[in-house]
Enzyme design. Structure first.
Site, PDB file in Angstrom:
ATOM      1  N   ASP A  79     -47.386   1.108  29.879  1.00 54.64           N
ATOM      2  CA  ASP A  79     -46.744   1.211  31.186  1.00 54.64           C
ATOM      3  C   ASP A  79     -47.685   1.885  32.194  1.00 54.64           C
ATOM      4  OD1 ASP A  79     -44.609   1.022  32.984  1.00 54.64           O
ATOM      5  OD2 ASP A  79     -43.760   2.942  32.381  1.00 54.64           O
ATOM      6  N   HIS A  80     -47.827   1.293  33.372  1.00 58.16           N
ATOM      7  CA  HIS A  80     -48.639   1.860  34.449  1.00 58.16           C
ATOM      8  C   HIS A  80     -50.070   2.166  34.010  1.00 58.16           C
ATOM      9  CE1 HIS A  80     -45.663   2.082  37.614  1.00 58.16           C
ATOM     10  NE2 HIS A  80     -44.786   2.485  36.704  1.00 58.16           N
ATOM     11  N   HIS A 179     -39.743   6.018  41.507  1.00 57.85           N
ATOM     12  CA  HIS A 179     -39.880   6.725  40.240  1.00 57.85           C
ATOM     13  C   HIS A 179     -39.164   8.066  40.344  1.00 57.85           C
ATOM     14  CE1 HIS A 179     -43.622   4.179  39.348  1.00 57.85           C
ATOM     15  NE2 HIS A 179     -42.710   3.853  38.464  1.00 57.85           N
ATOM     16  N   GLY A 180     -38.332   8.362  39.369  1.00 55.48           N
ATOM     17  CA  GLY A 180     -37.634   9.642  39.367  1.00 55.48           C
ATOM     18  C   GLY A 180     -36.193   9.530  39.828  1.00 55.48           C
ATOM     19  N   ASN A 231     -37.091   5.691  32.265  1.00 58.14           N
ATOM     20  CA  ASN A 231     -37.863   6.779  31.671  1.00 58.14           C
ATOM     21  C   ASN A 231     -37.277   8.140  32.043  1.00 58.14           C
ATOM     22  OD1 ASN A 231     -39.787   8.311  30.384  1.00 58.14           O
ATOM     23  ND2 ASN A 231     -41.534   7.526  31.507  1.00 58.14           N
TER      24      ASN A 231
END
Length: 277
Positions: A79-80, A179-180, A231
């Site tokens: 991932d990433h 993200h987050g 995640n």
């Protein structure tokens, strides 16, 4: 089935496959137990930091062991990935898929480097995910509101060019996802998603699947998203459940960690139910 077939089936059925990241065995067990309970395929993710902590070869072995133990169709994705050499090492180690994140590069550089990854990975029958647009935020819990800059969103006009010139199998897009988890989550630009979906046959990926309201997730799937990454919520679940379990009068990991595993299993269960309607 291979990963392409799994994604193709999800697209046909109007569903999405969940990617769940791990960096500890207790997380992986919880994820696999949920997938076994739901009888659904999953993607296991390791970010750059997670893959370096676990180790590429070790991650491959752990997923293979869990796949055999739980009888689940599971695929391991880097991932990433931003380091081309690290991505190639992941391919060589036996990863099923790799994601090259060139979102901080110019369009020209992003295309060139994504194509290099795709050429190397496809020689080894590894699925490739590219990224177009820039996702704001970090995979943590934030107390503030986040602002999305329109210029960071994926341009529908660039999608066809990017996919054709890179030969990626799937495409991570920015449509207001972040993200987050934030105190106030931004709204998804579903009209932009519709325009992007019309421009490409690539599998569309929604990163930042944590914290998005269920209704918005369902709408995104209806409009073409076939893979969703989770995640931050798993990290929060891990921390909260571990903190609670450590209050027990025990120093034995095998008495403490099952509570963490069950909490992660419950969280992944809820996500799989959501993604598969």
């Amino acid at each position: 089935m291979n990963l392409k077939q799994v994604l193709k089936n999800a697209k046909k059925e109007g569903e999405a496959v969940g990617q769940f990241n791990f960096s500890a065995w207790v997380q992986l067990r919880g994820i696999f137990k949920a997938a076994q309970e739901q009888n659904q395929p999953i993607i296991i993710g390791t970010s750059g930091g997670e893959s370096r902590h676990v180790g590429l070869k070790q991650a491959v072995i752990l997923v293979e062991m869990a796949r055999e133990q739980y009888g689940v169709s599971a695929f391991l994705n880097l991932d990433h990935g931003r380091d081309l050499e690290w991505i190639k090492q992941a391919v060589d180690a036996g990863y099923d898929a790799v994601h090259f994140d060139g979102s901080e590069l110019s369009l020209k550089e992003n295309i060139e480097q994504t194509r290099e990854v795709a050429e190397y990975a496809h020689e080894n029958d590894v699925v490739v995910e590219g990224e177009l647009g820039y996702l704001t935020g970090s995979s943590e819990e934030h107390s503030e509101k986040i602002k999305i800059e329109k210029e960071n969103l994926t341009s529908p006009r660039q999608v066809q060019q990017f996919v054709e010139q890179t030969d990626v199998d799937s495409l991570a897009i920015a449509i207001g996802n972040v993200h987050g988890v934030y105190a106030e989550m931004p709204n998804l630009d579903l009209e932009r998603l519709e325009r992007i979906e019309k421009e490409t046959g690539a599998f569309l990926v929604l990163h930042g699947g944590s914290g998005i309201p269920d209704e918005d997730v369902q709408k995104a799937i209806e409009k073409g998203i076939v893979k969703i990454n989770v995640n931050t919520e798993l990290r929060l679940t891990w921390k909260e459940s571990l903190t609670k379990a450590l209050k027990k009068d025990s120093i034995k990991p095998y008495e403490i960690l099952p509570e963490v595993e069950r909490a992660i299993q419950e969280k992944v269960n809820s996500k799989i139910n959501l993604f598969h309607g």
